[in-house]
Motif scaffolding. Structure first.
Motif, PDB file in Angstrom:
ATOM      1  N   THR A  37      46.535  67.345  65.721  1.00  0.00           N
ATOM      2  CA  THR A  37      46.172  66.801  64.282  1.00  0.00           C
ATOM      3  C   THR A  37      47.156  67.529  63.612  1.00  0.00           C
ATOM      4  O   THR A  37      47.089  68.689  63.207  1.00  0.00           O
ATOM      5  CB  THR A  37      44.773  66.764  63.751  1.00  0.00           C
ATOM      6  N   ARG A  38      48.217  66.863  62.759  1.00  0.00           N
ATOM      7  CA  ARG A  38      49.118  67.471  61.755  1.00  0.00           C
ATOM      8  C   ARG A  38      48.415  67.361  60.374  1.00  0.00           C
ATOM      9  O   ARG A  38      47.928  66.212  59.852  1.00  0.00           O
ATOM     10  CB  ARG A  38      50.412  66.602  61.882  1.00  0.00           C
ATOM     11  N   LEU A  39      47.773  68.453  59.814  1.00  0.00           N
ATOM     12  CA  LEU A  39      47.031  68.360  58.413  1.00  0.00           C
ATOM     13  C   LEU A  39      47.994  69.098  57.548  1.00  0.00           C
ATOM     14  O   LEU A  39      48.659  70.007  57.874  1.00  0.00           O
ATOM     15  CB  LEU A  39      45.917  69.498  58.871  1.00  0.00           C
ATOM     16  N   THR A  40      48.308  68.188  56.566  1.00  0.00           N
ATOM     17  CA  THR A  40      49.118  68.644  55.322  1.00  0.00           C
ATOM     18  C   THR A  40      48.042  68.746  54.045  1.00  0.00           C
ATOM     19  O   THR A  40      47.618  67.829  53.859  1.00  0.00           O
ATOM     20  CB  THR A  40      50.383  67.564  55.029  1.00  0.00           C
ATOM     21  N   VAL A  41      48.040  69.628  53.499  1.00  0.00           N
ATOM     22  CA  VAL A  41      47.181  69.833  52.280  1.00  0.00           C
ATOM     23  C   VAL A  41      48.242  69.989  51.102  1.00  0.00           C
ATOM     24  O   VAL A  41      49.109  70.830  51.011  1.00  0.00           O
ATOM     25  CB  VAL A  41      46.309  71.220  52.276  1.00  0.00           C
ATOM     26  N   SER A  84      37.721  68.657  51.877  1.00  0.00           N
ATOM     27  CA  SER A  84      37.237  69.047  53.361  1.00  0.00           C
ATOM     28  C   SER A  84      37.744  67.779  54.274  1.00  0.00           C
ATOM     29  O   SER A  84      37.969  66.687  53.825  1.00  0.00           O
ATOM     30  CB  SER A  84      35.912  69.272  53.589  1.00  0.00           C
ATOM     31  N   VAL A  85      38.239  68.224  55.346  1.00  0.00           N
ATOM     32  CA  VAL A  85      38.861  67.412  56.531  1.00  0.00           C
ATOM     33  C   VAL A  85      38.019  67.666  57.779  1.00  0.00           C
ATOM     34  O   VAL A  85      38.150  68.784  58.143  1.00  0.00           O
ATOM     35  CB  VAL A  85      40.286  67.728  56.691  1.00  0.00           C
ATOM     36  N   LYS A  86      37.777  66.389  58.417  1.00  0.00           N
ATOM     37  CA  LYS A  86      37.122  66.615  59.869  1.00  0.00           C
ATOM     38  C   LYS A  86      38.071  66.173  60.711  1.00  0.00           C
ATOM     39  O   LYS A  86      38.460  64.969  60.571  1.00  0.00           O
ATOM     40  CB  LYS A  86      35.719  65.957  59.685  1.00  0.00           C
ATOM     41  N   ILE A  87      37.993  67.009  62.050  1.00  0.00           N
ATOM     42  CA  ILE A  87      38.827  66.470  62.870  1.00  0.00           C
ATOM     43  C   ILE A  87      37.906  66.397  64.102  1.00  0.00           C
ATOM     44  O   ILE A  87      37.174  67.161  64.307  1.00  0.00           O
ATOM     45  CB  ILE A  87      40.016  67.518  63.281  1.00  0.00           C
ATOM     46  N   VAL A 138      37.760  71.437  58.275  1.00  0.00           N
ATOM     47  CA  VAL A 138      38.487  72.374  57.380  1.00  0.00           C
ATOM     48  C   VAL A 138      38.020  72.231  55.980  1.00  0.00           C
ATOM     49  O   VAL A 138      38.000  71.077  55.349  1.00  0.00           O
ATOM     50  CB  VAL A 138      39.913  72.212  57.425  1.00  0.00           C
ATOM     51  N   THR A 139      37.180  73.255  55.351  1.00  0.00           N
ATOM     52  CA  THR A 139      36.380  73.131  54.132  1.00  0.00           C
ATOM     53  C   THR A 139      37.358  73.724  53.124  1.00  0.00           C
ATOM     54  O   THR A 139      38.172  74.744  53.259  1.00  0.00           O
ATOM     55  CB  THR A 139      35.146  73.743  54.179  1.00  0.00           C
ATOM     56  N   SER A 140      37.250  72.930  51.665  1.00  0.00           N
ATOM     57  CA  SER A 140      38.108  73.500  50.805  1.00  0.00           C
ATOM     58  C   SER A 140      39.501  73.907  51.281  1.00  0.00           C
ATOM     59  O   SER A 140      39.805  74.848  51.050  1.00  0.00           O
ATOM     60  CB  SER A 140      37.279  74.687  50.117  1.00  0.00           C
ATOM     61  N   ALA A 141      40.123  72.844  51.887  1.00  0.00           N
ATOM     62  CA  ALA A 141      41.482  73.084  52.309  1.00  0.00           C
ATOM     63  C   ALA A 141      42.453  73.522  51.154  1.00  0.00           C
ATOM     64  O   ALA A 141      42.455  73.176  50.083  1.00  0.00           O
ATOM     65  CB  ALA A 141      41.952  71.899  52.972  1.00  0.00           C
ATOM     66  N   HIS A 142      43.383  74.495  51.641  1.00  0.00           N
ATOM     67  CA  HIS A 142      44.436  74.897  50.774  1.00  0.00           C
ATOM     68  C   HIS A 142      45.861  74.671  51.417  1.00  0.00           C
ATOM     69  O   HIS A 142      45.841  74.521  52.479  1.00  0.00           O
ATOM     70  CB  HIS A 142      44.166  76.394  50.223  1.00  0.00           C
TER      71      HIS A 142
END
Lengths: 110, 114
Positions: B109-113, B18-21, B81-85
């Motif tokens: 925020t640029r999110l890369t999973v 999970s990721v917090k912004i 973002v929980t259980s990110a894919h």
């Protein structure tokens, strides 16, 4: 549902030329309209805010007009500079939501 | 103009985590904040509206259990973002309404999973 269209999608001009960016929207019952600038990989910077009762706003080299009855707004950028290269987004607010156009990507050639 | 600060500006996380912004209004109070997602070369897509002290309102098609929004104070809203894919990889941007209903945006925020 509000639909916002921006024309052209891309624009390339030599430095010093004036820029004209167009925005049209389908529902004239708007609260306000904003023009934003977005640089690659960055957030949005608010350039001008026009309330529904206003016809234009000016800030430095930027001037934006609003014709609510015809559903149009135009952003003018005078004497363009290479630093003006960015994507410009138009957004209209009805109630509390902002509806965005797809943007016009501007390149100013030195 | 008013300042909205978003953190982090980029993050890489492993699939399943999970990721917090965070989104903060620095010099004004914002009872309402908005979270957007932006795909490459496309405009912003509203995900949800965050109201201080109440549950967020999600747009159609946005999974509220995957994108958890908390607006605990007048200056802070968070998106988790929980259980990110990998398909959640995207550019996420927040905004807050200032005076005259002018929208101010965070830096994104640029999110890369992976």
């Amino acid at each position: 549902k509000q639909e916002v269209t921006q024309i052209p999608a891309a624009l390339s001009v030599p430095e010093g030329e004036n820029l004209v960016l167009n925005c049209s929207f389908t529902d004239s019952a708007i609260y306000n309209l904003q023009w934003f600038r977005q640089d690659p990989g960055k957030g949005l910077t608010s350039l001008l805010l026009i309330q529904s009762s206003q016809r234009e706003q000016t800030s430095g080299r930027l001037n934006a007009s609003l014709d609510k009855s015809s559903g149009r707004s135009t952003l003018y950028i005078a004497a363009s500079q290479p630093g003006d290269s960015a994507t410009y987004l138009c957004a209209v607010r009805d109630d509390y939501k902002l509806s965005f156009g797809a943007g016009t990507t501007v390149t100013v050639r030195a | 103009g008013a300042v909205v600060s978003q953190h982090p500006s980029w993050v890489i996380c492993k699939s399943g985590t999970s990721v917090k912004i965070e989104c903060r209004s620095l010099d004004f109070q914002a009872t309402t904040m908005f979270w957007y997602r932006q795909f490459p070369k496309q405009s912003l897509m509203l995900m949800a509206t965050s109201n201080e002290g109440s549950k967020a309102t999600y747009e159609q098609g946005v999974e509220k259990d995957k994108f958890l929004i908390n607006h605990a104070s007048l200056t802070l809203s968070t998106l988790t973002v929980t259980s990110a894919h990998p398909e959640d990889s995207s550019f996420y941007i927040c905004s807050a309404l200032g005076a005259r209903a002018e929208a101010f945006f965070g830096q994104g925020t640029r999110l890369t999973v992976v």
